[in-house]
Write a protein that holds these residues in place. Sequence first.
Motif, PDB file in Angstrom:
ATOM      1  N   PRO A  85       0.792  -1.233   0.000  1.00 25.19           N
ATOM      2  CA  PRO A  85       0.000   0.000   0.000  1.00 25.19           C
ATOM      3  C   PRO A  85       0.824   1.283   0.000  1.00 25.19           C
ATOM      4  O   PRO A  85       0.481   2.241  -0.705  1.00 25.19           O
ATOM      5  CB  PRO A  85      -0.844  -0.126   1.275  1.00 25.19           C
ATOM      6  N   SER A 101       0.902   6.682  -7.036  1.00 22.55           N
ATOM      7  CA  SER A 101      -0.188   7.618  -7.328  1.00 22.55           C
ATOM      8  C   SER A 101       0.306   9.061  -7.274  1.00 22.55           C
ATOM      9  O   SER A 101      -0.035   9.883  -8.133  1.00 22.55           O
ATOM     10  CB  SER A 101      -1.339   7.421  -6.344  1.00 22.55           C
ATOM     11  N   ARG A 102       1.125   9.372  -6.284  1.00 20.01           N
ATOM     12  CA  ARG A 102       1.656  10.736  -6.152  1.00 20.01           C
ATOM     13  C   ARG A 102       2.589  11.091  -7.307  1.00 20.01           C
ATOM     14  O   ARG A 102       2.745  12.269  -7.641  1.00 20.01           O
ATOM     15  CB  ARG A 102       2.388  10.871  -4.824  1.00 20.01           C
ATOM     16  N   THR A 148       0.668   4.135  -2.940  1.00 20.54           N
ATOM     17  CA  THR A 148       0.395   5.556  -2.706  1.00 20.54           C
ATOM     18  C   THR A 148       1.474   6.424  -3.334  1.00 20.54           C
ATOM     19  O   THR A 148       1.176   7.469  -3.946  1.00 20.54           O
ATOM     20  CB  THR A 148       0.299   5.833  -1.202  1.00 20.54           C
ATOM     21  N   THR A 149       2.729   5.996  -3.212  1.00 23.62           N
ATOM     22  CA  THR A 149       3.828   6.747  -3.826  1.00 23.62           C
ATOM     23  C   THR A 149       3.672   6.803  -5.338  1.00 23.62           C
ATOM     24  O   THR A 149       3.880   7.856  -5.959  1.00 23.62           O
ATOM     25  CB  THR A 149       5.184   6.105  -3.460  1.00 23.62           C
TER      26      THR A 149
END
Length: 229
Positions: free
Chosen positions: A188, A195-196, A192-193
């Motif tokens: 996860p 996505s950023r 998230t990284t």
Amino acid sequence: MPREARDPVWGDGPRTAVLVHRIMTDSRSWSRVAPAIAEHGYRVVAVDLPGLGAGAPARTCTPRRARGGLLHTLPPAPRLAIGHSLGSAALLLAVPGLRCARAVHCDPAWLARRRDLDALRAVRHATRRELRAAHPRWHDDDITAERHALATWDPASVTALQHLPGLPGAPAVPSLVVLAGPSERIPPAEATTLSRRGWRVRTVDGAGHTVHRDDPAGFLRAPRGWLLA
């Protein structure tokens, strides 16, 4: 078991989609989803990585060397490129030279993790019953195809897992990451990284690492909008 050295093709649409499989299997692993992709107006071409199926000898099987093979064998400038696991690692490196318009990475093997390479090599001798136990959601045809693929697989290719590219920066082209739910390859925090950094990330809940065989419909839903772009 010998097989004809010819990449499978589905459809004859005006756009091209290319598919790159994971380690241990071969281009036939896409047979459940490739026809559906072709229905969106694509000519779909799947290739064999080194040490697998009709691919080159396993001594060439690192993601970077496989990248060279992809650039040499794939049609130039495809509209869509899809890679799974180790195939995604090779595709990640190939995308700039391949000049594809969009890329989809299915549960990519980008991050190094502790693996028992001897246990992976032993999978070559898995029985049908063992494959069924390991992959309870697969269609019977996929189990049969996997047994044929393992018969042609060179276990030396597992050394490629020692040369993974790591988590990438910003994508070179619009790119989607389709993850197993949950994923052991992209945890996860790393998702998230991504996505950023500009990657689209979607998860197919309940699917294992081979998302497109565990849940073909879920896999095809994940890139909704992308197949028609």
